[in-house]
Design a protein around this motif. Structure first.
Motif, PDB file in Angstrom:
ATOM      1  N   GLY A 379      43.686  40.273  38.245  1.00  0.00           N
ATOM      2  CA  GLY A 379      42.391  40.894  37.991  1.00  0.00           C
ATOM      3  C   GLY A 379      42.011  41.963  38.979  1.00  0.00           C
ATOM      4  O   GLY A 379      42.782  42.369  39.847  1.00  0.00           O
ATOM      5  N   HIS A 380      40.769  42.391  38.801  1.00  0.00           N
ATOM      6  CA  HIS A 380      40.229  43.527  39.545  1.00  0.00           C
ATOM      7  C   HIS A 380      39.495  42.984  40.764  1.00  0.00           C
ATOM      8  O   HIS A 380      38.260  42.995  40.824  1.00  0.00           O
ATOM      9  N   ILE A 381      40.259  42.459  41.710  1.00  0.00           N
ATOM     10  CA  ILE A 381      39.656  41.712  42.814  1.00  0.00           C
ATOM     11  C   ILE A 381      38.728  42.595  43.646  1.00  0.00           C
ATOM     12  O   ILE A 381      37.772  42.128  44.234  1.00  0.00           O
ATOM     13  N   LEU A 386      37.923  38.151  38.590  1.00  0.00           N
ATOM     14  CA  LEU A 386      39.178  37.398  38.461  1.00  0.00           C
ATOM     15  C   LEU A 386      39.437  37.078  36.996  1.00  0.00           C
ATOM     16  O   LEU A 386      38.533  36.627  36.292  1.00  0.00           O
ATOM     17  N   HIS A 387      40.683  37.281  36.576  1.00  0.00           N
ATOM     18  CA  HIS A 387      41.102  36.816  35.251  1.00  0.00           C
ATOM     19  C   HIS A 387      41.968  35.582  35.477  1.00  0.00           C
ATOM     20  O   HIS A 387      42.983  35.667  36.176  1.00  0.00           O
ATOM     21  N   ILE A 388      41.506  34.437  34.939  1.00  0.00           N
ATOM     22  CA  ILE A 388      42.288  33.202  35.080  1.00  0.00           C
ATOM     23  C   ILE A 388      42.778  32.843  33.686  1.00  0.00           C
ATOM     24  O   ILE A 388      41.981  32.652  32.767  1.00  0.00           O
ATOM     25  N   ALA A 425      32.835  38.751  33.382  1.00  0.00           N
ATOM     26  CA  ALA A 425      32.779  39.961  34.216  1.00  0.00           C
ATOM     27  C   ALA A 425      32.827  41.211  33.360  1.00  0.00           C
ATOM     28  O   ALA A 425      32.050  42.141  33.549  1.00  0.00           O
ATOM     29  N   GLU A 426      33.763  41.243  32.402  1.00  0.00           N
ATOM     30  CA  GLU A 426      33.922  42.480  31.606  1.00  0.00           C
ATOM     31  C   GLU A 426      34.254  42.216  30.140  1.00  0.00           C
ATOM     32  O   GLU A 426      34.124  43.114  29.319  1.00  0.00           O
ATOM     33  N   HIS A 427      34.696  41.025  29.778  1.00  0.00           N
ATOM     34  CA  HIS A 427      35.125  40.781  28.385  1.00  0.00           C
ATOM     35  C   HIS A 427      33.954  40.449  27.466  1.00  0.00           C
ATOM     36  O   HIS A 427      34.129  40.349  26.264  1.00  0.00           O
TER      37      HIS A 427
HETATM   38 ZN    ZN Z   1      40.410  43.107  33.230  1.00  0.00          ZN
END
Ligand code: ZN
Ligand code: S2G
Length: 469
Positions: A379-381, A386-388, A425-427
Protein backbone atom coordinates in the motif's frame (compact mmCIF):
# COMPACT_ATOMS: atom_id res chain seq x y z
CA UNK A 1 -34.92 -8.19 -1.73
CA UNK A 2 -37.00 -6.35 -4.31
CA UNK A 3 -40.53 -7.70 -5.01
CA UNK A 4 -40.61 -9.76 -8.26
CA UNK A 5 -41.73 -7.49 -11.09
CA UNK A 6 -44.64 -8.53 -13.35
CA UNK A 7 -43.75 -8.95 -17.05
CA UNK A 8 -46.17 -6.13 -17.84
CA UNK A 9 -44.48 -3.74 -15.41
CA UNK A 10 -41.05 -4.71 -16.71
CA UNK A 11 -42.12 -4.15 -20.33
CA UNK A 12 -43.65 -0.76 -19.45
CA UNK A 13 -40.49 0.39 -17.64
CA UNK A 14 -38.28 -0.67 -20.56
CA UNK A 15 -40.57 1.20 -22.96
CA UNK A 16 -40.31 4.22 -20.68
CA UNK A 17 -36.51 4.04 -20.70
CA UNK A 18 -36.62 3.93 -24.51
CA UNK A 19 -38.39 7.31 -24.48
CA UNK A 20 -35.35 8.81 -22.68
CA UNK A 21 -32.69 7.75 -25.20
CA UNK A 22 -32.29 5.72 -28.40
CA UNK A 23 -33.67 2.17 -27.97
CA UNK A 24 -30.36 0.70 -29.14
CA UNK A 25 -28.78 2.12 -26.00
CA UNK A 26 -31.22 0.37 -23.70
CA UNK A 27 -29.75 -3.11 -23.21
CA UNK A 28 -31.38 -6.07 -21.48
CA UNK A 29 -29.23 -8.96 -22.76
CA UNK A 30 -27.52 -11.24 -20.19
CA UNK A 31 -24.00 -10.36 -21.39
CA UNK A 32 -24.62 -6.66 -20.80
CA UNK A 33 -26.10 -7.44 -17.39
CA UNK A 34 -22.95 -9.35 -16.43
CA UNK A 35 -20.52 -6.85 -17.93
CA UNK A 36 -22.14 -3.63 -16.64
CA UNK A 37 -23.76 -5.02 -13.48
CA UNK A 38 -20.68 -5.41 -11.32
CA UNK A 39 -17.30 -3.94 -10.46
CA UNK A 40 -14.08 -5.79 -9.56
CA UNK A 41 -15.64 -7.37 -6.47
CA UNK A 42 -16.93 -10.88 -7.04
CA UNK A 43 -19.22 -11.21 -4.04
CA UNK A 44 -22.49 -10.16 -5.73
CA UNK A 45 -24.58 -11.57 -8.60
CA UNK A 46 -25.31 -8.84 -11.15
CA UNK A 47 -29.07 -8.47 -11.71
CA UNK A 48 -29.92 -5.12 -13.32
CA UNK A 49 -33.33 -4.46 -14.94
CA UNK A 50 -31.46 -2.88 -17.85
CA UNK A 51 -28.27 -1.12 -18.85
CA UNK A 52 -28.64 2.31 -20.48
CA UNK A 53 -25.88 4.26 -22.20
CA UNK A 54 -26.82 7.94 -22.50
CA UNK A 55 -24.95 10.09 -25.02
CA UNK A 56 -25.70 13.54 -23.60
CA UNK A 57 -26.44 15.45 -20.40
CA UNK A 58 -30.03 15.93 -21.55
CA UNK A 59 -30.49 12.18 -21.86
CA UNK A 60 -29.07 11.68 -18.35
CA UNK A 61 -31.56 14.28 -17.06
CA UNK A 62 -34.45 12.56 -18.89
CA UNK A 63 -33.43 9.21 -17.37
CA UNK A 64 -33.30 10.65 -13.84
CA UNK A 65 -36.66 12.39 -14.22
CA UNK A 66 -38.23 9.16 -15.50
CA UNK A 67 -36.61 7.20 -12.65
CA UNK A 68 -38.07 9.70 -10.16
CA UNK A 69 -41.58 9.22 -11.60
CA UNK A 70 -41.25 5.44 -11.47
CA UNK A 71 -39.18 5.27 -8.27
CA UNK A 72 -36.66 3.32 -10.34
CA UNK A 73 -33.18 2.83 -8.81
CA UNK A 74 -30.23 3.97 -10.93
CA UNK A 75 -26.61 2.80 -10.52
CA UNK A 76 -24.18 5.26 -12.13
CA UNK A 77 -21.41 3.30 -13.85
CA UNK A 78 -17.89 4.25 -15.00
CA UNK A 79 -15.07 1.79 -15.56
CA UNK A 80 -16.36 -0.43 -12.72
CA UNK A 81 -12.84 -0.97 -11.34
CA UNK A 82 -14.10 -0.39 -7.79
CA UNK A 83 -13.39 -2.83 -4.99
CA UNK A 84 -16.26 -2.15 -2.59
CA UNK A 85 -19.32 -3.05 -4.70
CA UNK A 86 -20.38 0.59 -5.18
CA UNK A 87 -21.03 0.01 -8.91
CA UNK A 88 -22.83 -3.31 -8.42
CA UNK A 89 -26.46 -3.62 -9.65
CA UNK A 90 -27.89 -6.77 -8.02
CA UNK A 91 -31.37 -5.55 -7.00
CA UNK A 92 -33.07 -4.85 -10.36
CA UNK A 93 -31.60 -1.37 -10.72
CA UNK A 94 -30.92 0.37 -14.04
CA UNK A 95 -27.21 0.75 -14.73
CA UNK A 96 -26.42 4.17 -16.23
CA UNK A 97 -23.14 3.66 -18.06
CA UNK A 98 -21.23 6.85 -18.97
CA UNK A 99 -19.18 4.88 -21.52
CA UNK A 100 -20.51 6.82 -24.56
CA UNK A 101 -19.87 10.23 -22.95
CA UNK A 102 -16.11 9.89 -23.41
CA UNK A 103 -14.90 13.05 -25.11
CA UNK A 104 -12.30 15.61 -24.05
CA UNK A 105 -14.22 18.86 -24.59
CA UNK A 106 -11.78 21.67 -23.93
CA UNK A 107 -8.18 22.45 -22.97
CA UNK A 108 -6.76 25.82 -21.97
CA UNK A 109 -2.96 26.14 -21.78
CA UNK A 110 -3.20 29.34 -19.75
CA UNK A 111 -5.45 27.76 -17.15
CA UNK A 112 -3.58 24.45 -17.57
CA UNK A 113 -6.98 22.83 -17.35
CA UNK A 114 -8.92 20.26 -19.32
CA UNK A 115 -12.69 19.72 -19.44
CA UNK A 116 -13.87 16.21 -20.24
CA UNK A 117 -16.97 14.07 -20.14
CA UNK A 118 -17.28 11.58 -17.28
CA UNK A 119 -16.63 8.54 -19.48
CA UNK A 120 -13.07 9.49 -20.43
CA UNK A 121 -10.66 6.69 -19.49
CA UNK A 122 -8.10 7.85 -16.89
CA UNK A 123 -5.15 6.83 -19.05
CA UNK A 124 -6.60 8.74 -22.03
CA UNK A 125 -6.61 11.90 -19.92
CA UNK A 126 -3.05 11.19 -18.73
CA UNK A 127 -1.94 10.75 -22.37
CA UNK A 128 -3.76 13.92 -23.47
CA UNK A 129 -2.02 15.89 -20.70
CA UNK A 130 1.36 14.47 -21.78
CA UNK A 131 0.68 15.53 -25.38
CA UNK A 132 0.20 19.11 -24.11
CA UNK A 133 3.52 18.87 -22.21
CA UNK A 134 1.66 18.60 -18.91
CA UNK A 135 0.80 15.89 -16.34
CA UNK A 136 -2.37 14.61 -14.67
CA UNK A 137 -0.81 13.15 -11.50
CA UNK A 138 -3.56 10.92 -10.08
CA UNK A 139 -2.27 7.47 -11.01
CA UNK A 140 -2.98 3.81 -10.16
CA UNK A 141 -2.88 0.35 -11.72
CA UNK A 142 -6.52 0.48 -13.01
CA UNK A 143 -5.75 3.60 -15.15
CA UNK A 144 -6.48 1.74 -18.40
CA UNK A 145 -10.05 0.84 -17.41
CA UNK A 146 -11.27 3.40 -14.91
CA UNK A 147 -13.29 6.48 -15.94
CA UNK A 148 -12.67 10.04 -14.76
CA UNK A 149 -16.29 10.16 -13.55
CA UNK A 150 -15.73 7.07 -11.41
CA UNK A 151 -12.39 8.40 -10.14
CA UNK A 152 -14.23 11.54 -8.98
CA UNK A 153 -17.16 9.59 -7.51
CA UNK A 154 -14.69 7.60 -5.40
CA UNK A 155 -12.08 10.34 -4.88
CA UNK A 156 -9.47 7.96 -6.25
CA UNK A 157 -5.99 8.10 -4.68
CA UNK A 158 -3.31 5.75 -5.99
CA UNK A 159 0.46 5.89 -6.01
CA UNK A 160 1.37 9.61 -6.16
CA UNK A 161 -0.73 10.96 -3.30
CA UNK A 162 2.26 11.80 -1.08
CA UNK A 163 3.12 14.64 -3.45
CA UNK A 164 0.01 15.33 -5.53
CA UNK A 165 -2.90 14.49 -3.24
CA UNK A 166 -6.13 12.83 -4.33
CA UNK A 167 -8.60 13.34 -7.20
CA UNK A 168 -10.41 15.91 -5.04
CA UNK A 169 -7.37 18.17 -5.23
CA UNK A 170 -7.47 18.31 -9.06
CA UNK A 171 -11.19 18.89 -9.76
CA UNK A 172 -11.79 22.59 -10.44
CA UNK A 173 -15.21 22.22 -12.03
CA UNK A 174 -17.99 19.63 -11.99
CA UNK A 175 -21.29 19.17 -13.85
CA UNK A 176 -23.62 16.84 -11.99
CA UNK A 177 -27.23 15.72 -12.55
CA UNK A 178 -28.90 15.50 -9.13
CA UNK A 179 -31.43 12.88 -8.05
CA UNK A 180 -34.17 15.33 -9.07
CA UNK A 181 -32.81 15.62 -12.61
CA UNK A 182 -31.43 19.14 -12.15
CA UNK A 183 -28.05 20.04 -13.64
CA UNK A 184 -25.50 21.69 -11.34
CA UNK A 185 -22.53 23.48 -12.90
CA UNK A 186 -20.12 23.73 -9.96
CA UNK A 187 -17.14 26.09 -9.60
CA UNK A 188 -16.56 26.24 -13.38
CA UNK A 189 -12.76 25.86 -13.24
CA UNK A 190 -12.14 28.73 -10.82
CA UNK A 191 -9.08 28.57 -8.54
CA UNK A 192 -10.69 30.96 -6.07
CA UNK A 193 -14.44 31.17 -5.42
CA UNK A 194 -15.56 32.28 -1.97
CA UNK A 195 -19.27 32.43 -2.85
CA UNK A 196 -20.63 30.02 -0.21
CA UNK A 197 -20.55 26.26 0.29
CA UNK A 198 -18.34 24.43 -2.22
CA UNK A 199 -20.87 21.81 -3.36
CA UNK A 200 -18.41 20.08 -5.72
CA UNK A 201 -16.72 18.52 -2.69
CA UNK A 202 -19.93 16.82 -1.64
CA UNK A 203 -20.13 14.97 -4.95
CA UNK A 204 -16.43 14.01 -4.97
CA UNK A 205 -16.32 10.67 -3.12
CA UNK A 206 -20.15 10.31 -3.03
CA UNK A 207 -20.06 6.96 -4.90
CA UNK A 208 -22.97 7.90 -7.18
CA UNK A 209 -25.39 8.37 -4.28
CA UNK A 210 -25.91 12.16 -4.59
CA UNK A 211 -25.74 12.78 -8.32
CA UNK A 212 -24.50 11.49 -11.68
CA UNK A 213 -21.21 13.18 -12.66
CA UNK A 214 -21.44 14.07 -16.36
CA UNK A 215 -18.51 16.47 -16.91
CA UNK A 216 -15.39 17.58 -15.05
CA UNK A 217 -12.80 20.31 -15.34
CA UNK A 218 -9.42 19.17 -14.03
CA UNK A 219 -6.23 21.13 -13.55
CA UNK A 220 -2.91 19.78 -14.82
CA UNK A 221 0.66 20.36 -13.69
CA UNK A 222 4.19 20.19 -15.07
CA UNK A 223 5.55 16.67 -15.67
CA UNK A 224 7.78 14.87 -13.18
CA UNK A 225 11.37 15.50 -14.30
CA UNK A 226 13.43 12.29 -14.69
CA UNK A 227 11.97 10.43 -11.70
CA UNK A 228 14.29 7.92 -10.02
CA UNK A 229 12.90 4.86 -8.23
CA UNK A 230 14.48 3.05 -5.29
CA UNK A 231 13.39 -0.32 -3.92
CA UNK A 232 14.77 -1.01 -0.43
CA UNK A 233 14.78 -4.33 1.45
CA UNK A 234 13.43 -3.69 4.98
CA UNK A 235 14.02 -6.20 7.82
CA UNK A 236 11.12 -5.10 10.05
CA UNK A 237 8.04 -2.87 10.20
CA UNK A 238 9.80 -0.20 12.29
CA UNK A 239 12.28 0.42 9.51
CA UNK A 240 9.54 1.43 7.05
CA UNK A 241 8.50 4.68 8.71
CA UNK A 242 12.07 5.45 9.81
CA UNK A 243 13.01 5.34 6.11
CA UNK A 244 10.04 7.58 5.27
CA UNK A 245 11.17 10.18 7.80
CA UNK A 246 14.77 10.13 6.53
CA UNK A 247 14.05 10.24 2.79
CA UNK A 248 11.17 12.74 2.86
CA UNK A 249 13.25 15.21 4.90
CA UNK A 250 15.92 15.28 2.20
CA UNK A 251 14.13 14.58 -1.10
CA UNK A 252 10.87 15.69 -2.76
CA UNK A 253 9.21 12.27 -2.84
CA UNK A 254 6.49 11.62 -5.43
CA UNK A 255 5.76 8.12 -4.04
CA UNK A 256 6.43 6.09 -0.90
CA UNK A 257 4.94 2.61 -1.17
CA UNK A 258 5.56 -0.67 0.62
CA UNK A 259 4.85 -4.36 0.10
CA UNK A 260 5.67 -7.62 1.88
CA UNK A 261 7.84 -10.52 0.67
CA UNK A 262 4.67 -12.61 0.39
CA UNK A 263 3.20 -10.05 -1.99
CA UNK A 264 6.45 -9.92 -3.97
CA UNK A 265 6.47 -13.70 -4.45
CA UNK A 266 3.08 -13.55 -6.20
CA UNK A 267 4.34 -10.89 -8.58
CA UNK A 268 7.57 -12.84 -9.27
CA UNK A 269 5.47 -15.86 -10.24
CA UNK A 270 4.23 -13.74 -13.15
CA UNK A 271 7.79 -13.54 -14.53
CA UNK A 272 9.29 -10.40 -12.98
CA UNK A 273 12.82 -10.40 -11.51
CA UNK A 274 13.74 -9.82 -7.85
CA UNK A 275 15.03 -6.24 -7.31
CA UNK A 276 18.16 -7.66 -5.60
CA UNK A 277 19.35 -10.98 -4.11
CA UNK A 278 18.56 -10.31 -0.46
CA UNK A 279 15.13 -11.51 0.64
CA UNK A 280 13.57 -9.32 3.36
CA UNK A 281 10.13 -9.42 5.03
CA UNK A 282 9.18 -6.01 3.60
CA UNK A 283 10.13 -3.69 0.74
CA UNK A 284 9.81 0.05 0.28
CA UNK A 285 9.45 1.61 -3.16
CA UNK A 286 10.10 5.34 -3.27
CA UNK A 287 10.31 7.81 -6.15
CA UNK A 288 11.80 11.28 -6.39
CA UNK A 289 12.61 13.73 -9.15
CA UNK A 290 16.26 13.41 -10.17
CA UNK A 291 16.98 15.79 -13.04
CA UNK A 292 20.45 15.01 -14.52
CA UNK A 293 21.08 12.70 -11.54
CA UNK A 294 21.34 15.77 -9.32
CA UNK A 295 20.08 13.95 -6.20
CA UNK A 296 21.70 10.55 -6.70
CA UNK A 297 24.60 11.17 -4.30
CA UNK A 298 22.21 12.43 -1.63
CA UNK A 299 19.99 9.37 -2.09
CA UNK A 300 23.01 7.06 -1.77
CA UNK A 301 24.18 8.85 1.37
CA UNK A 302 20.70 8.37 2.84
CA UNK A 303 20.90 4.71 1.83
CA UNK A 304 24.22 4.25 3.66
CA UNK A 305 22.91 6.02 6.77
CA UNK A 306 19.77 3.88 6.76
CA UNK A 307 21.87 0.71 6.40
CA UNK A 308 24.00 1.75 9.41
CA UNK A 309 20.79 2.28 11.39
CA UNK A 310 19.56 -1.21 10.42
CA UNK A 311 16.48 0.21 8.67
CA UNK A 312 17.33 -1.55 5.43
CA UNK A 313 19.35 -4.59 4.36
CA UNK A 314 19.68 -4.03 0.62
CA UNK A 315 18.40 -1.84 -2.17
CA UNK A 316 18.55 -0.68 -5.76
CA UNK A 317 18.16 2.69 -7.52
CA UNK A 318 16.91 2.85 -11.10
CA UNK A 319 19.52 3.70 -13.73
CA UNK A 320 17.02 4.25 -16.52
CA UNK A 321 13.37 5.00 -17.21
CA UNK A 322 12.93 1.38 -18.27
CA UNK A 323 14.34 0.08 -15.00
CA UNK A 324 12.17 2.54 -13.06
CA UNK A 325 9.10 1.12 -14.82
CA UNK A 326 10.21 -2.45 -14.06
CA UNK A 327 10.65 -1.61 -10.39
CA UNK A 328 7.20 -0.01 -10.30
CA UNK A 329 5.71 -3.22 -11.68
CA UNK A 330 6.84 -5.06 -8.52
CA UNK A 331 4.32 -2.89 -6.63
CA UNK A 332 1.65 -2.17 -9.22
CA UNK A 333 1.25 -5.76 -10.43
CA UNK A 334 0.44 -7.12 -6.95
CA UNK A 335 -3.31 -6.64 -7.20
CA UNK A 336 -3.63 -8.43 -10.55
CA UNK A 337 -1.20 -11.21 -9.53
CA UNK A 338 -3.41 -12.23 -6.58
CA UNK A 339 -6.87 -11.72 -8.19
CA UNK A 340 -7.15 -15.46 -8.93
CA UNK A 341 -7.13 -16.08 -5.14
CA UNK A 342 -10.31 -14.00 -4.67
CA UNK A 343 -8.70 -12.00 -1.86
CA UNK A 344 -10.67 -10.50 1.01
CA UNK A 345 -9.49 -6.88 0.94
CA UNK A 346 -9.07 -4.32 3.65
CA UNK A 347 -8.01 -0.83 2.66
CA UNK A 348 -7.41 1.13 5.86
CA UNK A 349 -5.75 4.41 6.80
CA UNK A 350 -4.46 6.22 9.86
CA UNK A 351 -2.48 9.41 10.40
CA UNK A 352 1.13 8.78 9.41
CA UNK A 353 2.27 9.24 13.01
CA UNK A 354 0.06 6.29 14.01
CA UNK A 355 1.32 3.88 11.34
CA UNK A 356 4.06 2.16 13.41
CA UNK A 357 1.74 1.48 16.39
CA UNK A 358 -1.07 0.30 14.12
CA UNK A 359 1.21 -1.95 12.05
CA UNK A 360 2.47 -3.70 15.19
CA UNK A 361 -1.06 -4.14 16.59
CA UNK A 362 -2.53 -5.46 13.34
CA UNK A 363 0.43 -7.75 12.66
CA UNK A 364 -0.21 -9.46 16.01
CA UNK A 365 -4.00 -9.56 15.42
CA UNK A 366 -3.78 -11.10 11.94
CA UNK A 367 -1.12 -13.59 13.04
CA UNK A 368 -3.40 -14.69 15.86
CA UNK A 369 -6.69 -14.70 13.93
CA UNK A 370 -5.50 -15.89 10.50
CA UNK A 371 -2.94 -18.58 11.35
CA UNK A 372 -3.87 -20.64 8.30
CA UNK A 373 -4.51 -17.89 5.77
CA UNK A 374 -1.94 -16.20 3.54
CA UNK A 375 -2.01 -12.47 4.42
CA UNK A 376 -0.41 -9.93 2.07
CA UNK A 377 0.52 -6.38 3.06
CA UNK A 378 1.08 -3.58 0.58
CA UNK A 379 0.00 0.00 0.00
CA UNK A 380 0.62 3.69 0.04
CA UNK A 381 2.31 3.79 3.42
CA UNK A 382 3.39 7.40 2.85
CA UNK A 383 -0.31 8.36 3.07
CA UNK A 384 -0.91 6.09 6.06
CA UNK A 385 -2.84 3.73 3.72
CA UNK A 386 -2.44 -0.05 4.10
CA UNK A 387 -3.93 -2.67 1.80
CA UNK A 388 -4.31 -5.97 3.67
CA UNK A 389 -5.31 -8.86 1.41
CA UNK A 390 -6.22 -12.30 2.75
CA UNK A 391 -6.04 -14.94 0.03
CA UNK A 392 -8.91 -17.43 -0.10
CA UNK A 393 -7.70 -21.01 0.32
CA UNK A 394 -8.68 -23.00 -2.79
CA UNK A 395 -10.60 -25.55 -0.69
CA UNK A 396 -12.67 -22.98 1.25
CA UNK A 397 -16.01 -21.74 -0.14
CA UNK A 398 -16.36 -18.00 -0.72
CA UNK A 399 -19.20 -17.49 1.78
CA UNK A 400 -17.37 -19.21 4.66
CA UNK A 401 -14.16 -17.38 3.82
CA UNK A 402 -15.92 -13.99 3.66
CA UNK A 403 -17.71 -14.68 6.95
CA UNK A 404 -14.46 -15.68 8.69
CA UNK A 405 -12.64 -12.60 7.42
CA UNK A 406 -15.59 -10.36 8.25
CA UNK A 407 -15.44 -11.48 11.88
CA UNK A 408 -11.75 -10.55 12.07
CA UNK A 409 -12.52 -7.24 10.35
CA UNK A 410 -14.59 -6.28 13.41
CA UNK A 411 -11.46 -6.60 15.57
CA UNK A 412 -9.31 -4.91 12.96
CA UNK A 413 -11.69 -1.95 12.72
CA UNK A 414 -11.98 -1.70 16.51
CA UNK A 415 -8.18 -1.36 16.65
CA UNK A 416 -8.36 1.14 13.80
CA UNK A 417 -11.02 3.15 15.64
CA UNK A 418 -8.72 3.44 18.64
CA UNK A 419 -6.15 5.02 16.33
CA UNK A 420 -8.70 7.36 14.72
CA UNK A 421 -8.36 5.62 11.38
CA UNK A 422 -10.71 4.94 8.45
CA UNK A 423 -12.21 1.62 7.41
CA UNK A 424 -11.76 2.75 3.82
CA UNK A 425 -8.77 4.81 2.73
CA UNK A 426 -9.44 4.99 -1.01
CA UNK A 427 -11.65 2.10 -2.22
CA UNK A 428 -14.86 3.57 -0.78
CA UNK A 429 -17.65 2.02 1.31
CA UNK A 430 -20.06 0.72 -1.36
CA UNK A 431 -21.57 -2.54 -0.13
CA UNK A 432 -18.56 -4.37 1.31
CA UNK A 433 -17.68 -1.82 4.01
CA UNK A 434 -21.22 -0.62 4.74
CA UNK A 435 -21.63 -2.86 7.85
CA UNK A 436 -18.50 -1.26 9.36
CA UNK A 437 -19.18 2.43 8.61
CA UNK A 438 -19.88 3.14 12.30
CA UNK A 439 -16.24 2.39 13.16
CA UNK A 440 -15.28 5.54 11.25
CA UNK A 441 -18.39 7.76 11.23
CA UNK A 442 -20.40 8.30 14.45
CA UNK A 443 -24.22 8.34 14.56
CA UNK A 444 -24.36 12.15 14.51
CA UNK A 445 -22.23 12.30 11.38
CA UNK A 446 -24.17 9.51 9.67
CA UNK A 447 -27.39 11.41 10.36
CA UNK A 448 -25.94 14.41 8.52
CA UNK A 449 -24.86 12.17 5.61
CA UNK A 450 -28.46 10.97 5.34
CA UNK A 451 -29.77 14.55 5.51
CA UNK A 452 -27.48 15.53 2.63
CA UNK A 453 -28.62 12.47 0.65
CA UNK A 454 -32.24 13.60 1.18
CA UNK A 455 -31.46 17.04 -0.26
CA UNK A 456 -29.78 15.85 -3.45
CA UNK A 457 -31.68 12.57 -3.98
CA UNK A 458 -35.13 13.14 -2.40
CA UNK A 459 -36.66 10.01 -3.99
CA UNK A 460 -33.71 7.79 -3.05
CA UNK A 461 -33.17 6.56 -6.61
CA UNK A 462 -29.39 7.12 -6.84
CA UNK A 463 -27.37 4.03 -5.98
CA UNK A 464 -29.66 3.11 -3.06
CA UNK A 465 -28.12 0.82 -0.42
CA UNK A 466 -24.55 1.96 -1.05
CA UNK A 467 -22.55 3.52 1.81
CA UNK A 468 -25.62 3.25 4.11
CA UNK A 469 -29.22 2.02 3.91
ZN1 ZN B 1 -4.23 1.48 -3.38
C1 S2G C 1 -3.32 -0.80 -4.90
C2 S2G C 1 -5.35 -1.72 -5.96
C3 S2G C 1 -6.51 -2.53 -5.58
C4 S2G C 1 -6.18 -3.61 -4.56
O1 S2G C 1 -2.66 -1.68 -5.43
O2 S2G C 1 -2.89 0.27 -4.44
O3 S2G C 1 -5.49 0.14 -4.44
O4 S2G C 1 -5.85 -4.71 -4.98
C5 S2G C 1 -4.80 -1.03 -4.73
O5 S2G C 1 -6.23 -3.38 -3.36
Amino acid sequence: MTMPMSPETRAALLDGLRTCLEAVHVRTDPDSAQHYGRDWTRLYTPNPLAVVLPGSIEQVQNLVRYACEQRLALVPSGGRTGLSGAAVACQGEVVVSMERMNRILDFDPTDRSVTCQAGVITESLQNFAREQGLYYPVDFAARGSSHIGGNIATNAGGIKVVRYGLTRDWVTGLKVVTGSGELLDLNRGLIKNASGYDLRHLFIGSEGTLGIIVEATLKLTRPLCEPAVMVLGVPDLDGIMALYGAFRSALELSAFEFFSERALRHVLRKGLQRPFDTETPYYVLLEFENPEGRHTDQALELFEHAAEQGWLADGVISQSETQARELWRLREDISESIAEHQPYKNDISVRISRVPALLTEIDALLGREYPDFEVLWYGHIGDGNLHINILKPADLDTATFAHTCGAVSEQLFAALQRHGGSISAEHGVGLTKKPYLHYTRDTTEIAYLRAIKQVFDPHGILNPGKIFD
